[in-house]
Write a protein that holds these residues in place. Structure first.
Motif, mmCIF file in Angstrom:
data_model
loop_
_atom_site.group_PDB
_atom_site.id
_atom_site.type_symbol
_atom_site.label_atom_id
_atom_site.label_comp_id
_atom_site.label_asym_id
_atom_site.label_seq_id
_atom_site.Cartn_x
_atom_site.Cartn_y
_atom_site.Cartn_z
ATOM 1 N N GLY A 29 24.581 20.807 41.812
ATOM 2 C CA GLY A 29 24.293 22.158 41.352
ATOM 3 C C GLY A 29 25.272 22.575 40.269
ATOM 4 N N ILE A 30 24.764 23.222 39.246
ATOM 5 C CA ILE A 30 25.601 23.732 38.161
ATOM 6 C C ILE A 30 25.423 25.248 38.081
ATOM 7 C CG2 ILE A 30 26.017 23.773 35.675
ATOM 8 C CD1 ILE A 30 26.874 21.185 36.905
ATOM 9 N N THR A 31 26.530 25.964 38.116
ATOM 10 C CA THR A 31 26.503 27.405 37.883
ATOM 11 C C THR A 31 26.872 27.637 36.424
ATOM 12 O OG1 THR A 31 27.186 27.881 40.156
ATOM 13 C CG2 THR A 31 27.471 29.641 38.538
ATOM 14 N N PHE A 32 25.878 28.013 35.632
ATOM 15 C CA PHE A 32 26.152 28.432 34.266
ATOM 16 C C PHE A 32 26.648 29.888 34.327
ATOM 17 C CE2 PHE A 32 22.855 25.125 33.734
ATOM 18 C CZ PHE A 32 23.538 24.266 32.879
ATOM 19 N N LEU A 33 27.575 30.229 33.475
ATOM 20 C CA LEU A 33 28.174 31.573 33.467
ATOM 21 C C LEU A 33 28.784 31.910 34.832
ATOM 22 C CD1 LEU A 33 25.284 33.488 31.642
ATOM 23 C CD2 LEU A 33 27.036 32.034 30.669
ATOM 24 N N PRO A 34 29.705 31.084 35.323
ATOM 25 C CA PRO A 34 30.263 31.305 36.665
ATOM 26 C C PRO A 34 31.010 32.622 36.825
ATOM 27 C CG PRO A 34 31.499 29.608 35.480
ATOM 28 C CD PRO A 34 30.273 29.880 34.674
ATOM 29 N N GLN A 35 31.403 33.240 35.721
ATOM 30 C CA GLN A 35 32.134 34.512 35.818
ATOM 31 C C GLN A 35 31.205 35.719 35.860
ATOM 32 O OE1 GLN A 35 35.242 33.980 36.459
ATOM 33 N NE2 GLN A 35 34.914 31.821 35.990
ATOM 34 N N SER A 36 29.912 35.497 35.674
ATOM 35 C CA SER A 36 28.961 36.621 35.666
ATOM 36 C C SER A 36 28.543 36.988 37.086
ATOM 37 C CB SER A 36 27.710 36.257 34.862
ATOM 38 O OG SER A 36 28.046 35.982 33.515
ATOM 39 N N ASP A 37 28.264 38.283 37.302
ATOM 40 C CA ASP A 37 27.807 38.680 38.639
ATOM 41 C C ASP A 37 26.297 38.477 38.750
ATOM 42 O OD1 ASP A 37 26.403 41.023 37.703
ATOM 43 O OD2 ASP A 37 28.315 42.077 37.614
ATOM 44 N N ALA A 38 25.788 38.612 39.959
ATOM 45 C CA ALA A 38 24.391 38.269 40.248
ATOM 46 C C ALA A 38 23.390 39.137 39.482
ATOM 47 C CB ALA A 38 24.137 38.386 41.755
ATOM 48 N N ASP A 39 23.778 40.360 39.131
ATOM 49 C CA ASP A 39 22.833 41.288 38.487
ATOM 50 C C ASP A 39 23.059 41.425 36.987
ATOM 51 O OD1 ASP A 39 21.578 41.886 40.908
ATOM 52 O OD2 ASP A 39 23.039 43.447 41.383
ATOM 53 N N TRP A 40 23.681 40.417 36.373
ATOM 54 C CA TRP A 40 24.044 40.597 34.964
ATOM 55 C C TRP A 40 22.830 40.750 34.062
ATOM 56 C CZ3 TRP A 40 23.304 37.268 30.681
ATOM 57 C CH2 TRP A 40 22.738 36.013 30.971
ATOM 58 N N LEU A 41 21.725 40.085 34.386
ATOM 59 C CA LEU A 41 20.530 40.220 33.558
ATOM 60 C C LEU A 41 19.877 41.590 33.751
ATOM 61 C CD1 LEU A 41 18.815 36.705 33.709
ATOM 62 C CD2 LEU A 41 19.738 37.863 31.688
ATOM 63 N N LEU A 42 19.944 42.120 34.964
ATOM 64 C CA LEU A 42 19.412 43.467 35.202
ATOM 65 C C LEU A 42 20.243 44.508 34.459
ATOM 66 C CD1 LEU A 42 18.618 43.319 39.041
ATOM 67 C CD2 LEU A 42 17.072 42.940 37.108
ATOM 68 N N ASP A 43 21.556 44.307 34.473
ATOM 69 C CA ASP A 43 22.428 45.229 33.738
ATOM 70 C C ASP A 43 22.134 45.169 32.237
ATOM 71 O OD1 ASP A 43 23.630 45.852 36.127
ATOM 72 O OD2 ASP A 43 25.327 44.480 35.846
ATOM 73 N N GLU A 78 19.434 33.762 39.450
ATOM 74 C CA GLU A 78 19.695 32.860 40.580
ATOM 75 C C GLU A 78 19.575 31.401 40.154
ATOM 76 O OE1 GLU A 78 16.920 34.105 43.535
ATOM 77 O OE2 GLU A 78 18.113 35.866 44.144
ATOM 78 N N LYS A 79 18.599 31.121 39.294
ATOM 79 C CA LYS A 79 18.423 29.753 38.790
ATOM 80 C C LYS A 79 19.643 29.331 37.967
ATOM 81 C CE LYS A 79 15.770 26.207 37.094
ATOM 82 N NZ LYS A 79 15.228 25.085 37.861
ATOM 83 N N LEU A 80 20.127 30.245 37.109
ATOM 84 C CA LEU A 80 21.296 29.949 36.285
ATOM 85 C C LEU A 80 22.556 29.780 37.132
ATOM 86 C CD1 LEU A 80 20.597 32.452 33.380
ATOM 87 C CD2 LEU A 80 20.665 29.957 33.157
ATOM 88 N N ALA A 81 22.588 30.439 38.288
ATOM 89 C CA ALA A 81 23.754 30.372 39.167
ATOM 90 C C ALA A 81 23.745 29.121 40.039
ATOM 91 C CB ALA A 81 23.824 31.610 40.047
ATOM 92 N N ASP A 82 22.593 28.464 40.124
ATOM 93 C CA ASP A 82 22.497 27.250 40.942
ATOM 94 C C ASP A 82 21.420 26.338 40.366
ATOM 95 O OD1 ASP A 82 22.803 25.365 42.933
ATOM 96 O OD2 ASP A 82 21.663 26.499 44.435
ATOM 97 N N TRP A 83 21.687 25.858 39.141
ATOM 98 C CA TRP A 83 20.735 24.993 38.447
ATOM 99 C C TRP A 83 20.859 23.580 39.023
ATOM 100 C CZ3 TRP A 83 18.084 27.132 34.046
ATOM 101 C CH2 TRP A 83 17.115 26.269 33.505
ATOM 102 N N ARG A 84 19.764 23.067 39.541
ATOM 103 C CA ARG A 84 19.807 21.805 40.275
ATOM 104 C C ARG A 84 19.451 20.601 39.407
ATOM 105 N NH1 ARG A 84 22.060 21.454 45.485
ATOM 106 N NH2 ARG A 84 22.899 23.565 45.556
ATOM 107 N N PHE A 85 20.314 19.609 39.462
ATOM 108 C CA PHE A 85 20.049 18.325 38.823
ATOM 109 C C PHE A 85 19.958 17.260 39.916
ATOM 110 C CE2 PHE A 85 22.137 20.789 35.524
ATOM 111 C CZ PHE A 85 21.402 20.487 34.388
ATOM 112 N N SER A 86 19.147 16.244 39.678
ATOM 113 C CA SER A 86 19.005 15.144 40.631
ATOM 114 C C SER A 86 19.441 13.838 39.968
ATOM 115 C CB SER A 86 17.546 15.027 41.102
ATOM 116 O OG SER A 86 17.138 16.206 41.754
#
Length: 397
Positions: A259-273, A322-330
């Motif tokens: 799992g890759i978290t892109f923008l790890p410093q951003s909070d969960a609602d950053w796109l809503l904000d 949520e996808k950006l916070a836990d982008w899954r690679f296999s």
């Protein structure tokens, strides 16, 4: 026939440290190194400047079938003690990041320091190819490049099979099995991961790097990934690399996701904000403000949000975040021992004394460094294990 108090197989970091410690106690020691010069892995480490320790090194930074095994040696020889040794030789150093210490000058200084520490009672013999090891009547007999060596003590310090171009092999494991010691199945660690399937599309980003949070296995609960690393990830023509990926590769197992978290410093609602503050912005623009353009565009395309944020539902934006916070690679594998910095697995710690590194069932036989099933994180931790395990054995020989 040459007689010594101890024979050390391998003139790398652990072997030289062990020899130096034993030499200071007045023991006659032979270090048999099959390459043309000692410390070849030291010389290439840290881009030639040797990441010689990490100030934060502790048992939690190591992987092993027995996570407690390394505690004794690491506690008895600390990073500060090695730093003091480096300082005593006037070797200038700096902390690069995350506790990682590097020489200001060259890794050659560390190798020369270790050789100087060995002193006159240690013979470092290069181009010494070991062809046979025999244990009889309480003594070890070693045949190497046409010469015979004997000693009551033998130390296995030949490392693991990572970086074979530097001469690395599985010799330590063969020798351990010869003496009836169990070996934990070795696998590449601190190694780039390869991608296939749908993930292969990310190879088009080869050369792009970004700060991320990497985690392996299954997410335990939202926001809690167990072990994770906040460092850079690098997209390559084969898959994923960079410090964060190398770190997590040690924990990854075939068949698992990364799992890759892109923008790890951003909070969960950053796109809503952002939707509230700048409704006419697009997702691509939003991502480009935080990530390299090529990566931002690729992620935006895969998220499939083409409208201005003001025209996208909160549910869709929350899902994208949520996808950006836990982008899954296999990953479909790794780049193997050829590209691995170290090896996970090795001579089982259940066979060794954690205090002396001596084999419990074969008196006089020791194993140290990367040959043992103790593997550190990226960033000087494996060198600290080499120093600590080398000292532990050297004090016991």
């Amino acid at each position: 026939m040459k007689h010594y108090d101890a024979i050390i197989l391998g003139g790398g970091a652990a072997g030289l440290m062990c020899a130096a410690q034993a030499g200071k106690r007045g023991l006659r020691v032979a270090v048999l190194e099959k390459e043309e010069k000692p410390g070849k892995k030291i010389l290439i480490s840290g881009g030639g400047r040797c990441n010689f320790t990490n100030v934060d090194a502790g048992p939690a930074n190591y992987l092993s079938d027995n996570p407690h095994f390394a505690k004794s040696a690491l506690a008895r020889y600390t990073p500060q003690e090695f730093i003091e040794l480096v300082n005593s030789y006037g070797i200038a150093w700096h902390e690069k990041t995350l506790g990682q210490l590097f020489c200001d000058g060259s890794a050659k200084q560390i190798v020369q320091m270790l050789l100087d520490e060995c002193g006159d009672s240690v013979d470092v013999l290069c181009d010494a190819f070991v062809s046979a090891v025999v244990h009889e009547d309480g003594a070890f007999a070693v045949a190497a490049s046409g010469q015979q060596f004997t000693a009551p003590k033998l130390v296995i310090a030949t490392g693991g099979p990572s970086i074979p171009k530097m001469g690395a092999t599985g010799f330590a494991y063969d020798l351990a099995r010869q003496f009836g010691l169990k070996v934990v199945e070795p696998r590449p660690a601190l190694v780039p991961l390869t991608l296939g399937g749908e993930d292969v599309l990310f190879r088009e980003l080869s050369g792009v790097s970004a700060p991320v949070r990497a985690h392996a296995g299954t997410q335990k609960r939202p926001g809690n990934f167990g072990i994770s690393f906040d460092e850079a990830a690098l997209f390559t023509h084969k898959g994923l690399s960079g410090p964060a990926i190398l770190q997590i590769s040690s924990y990854w197992r075939p068949g698992e996701e990364v799992g890759i978290t892109f923008l790890p410093q951003s909070d969960a609602d950053w796109l809503l904000d952002l939707k509230r503050d700048r409704p006419r912005a697009g997702i691509k623009t939003a991502l480009r403000e935080h990530l390299p353009d090529r990566l931002a565009d690729a992620l935006a395309e895969r998220l499939g949000i083409e409208s201005e944020l003001g025209n996208v539902s909160d549910k869709a934006l929350k899902s994208a975040a949520e996808k950006l916070a836990d982008w899954r690679f296999s990953p479909n594998g790794t780049e193997g021992f050829a590209k691995a910095e170290v090896t996970i697995g090795g001579i089982s710690t259940s066979e060794l004394s954690s205090k002396t590194m001596e084999a419990k069932r074969v008196p006089g036989l020791y194993a140290i460094g990367e040959a043992v099933d103790v593997t550190g994180w990226l960033g000087g931790y494996n060198f600290q294990w080499a120093w600590a395990s080398g000292v532990a054995a050297g004090e016991s020989l």
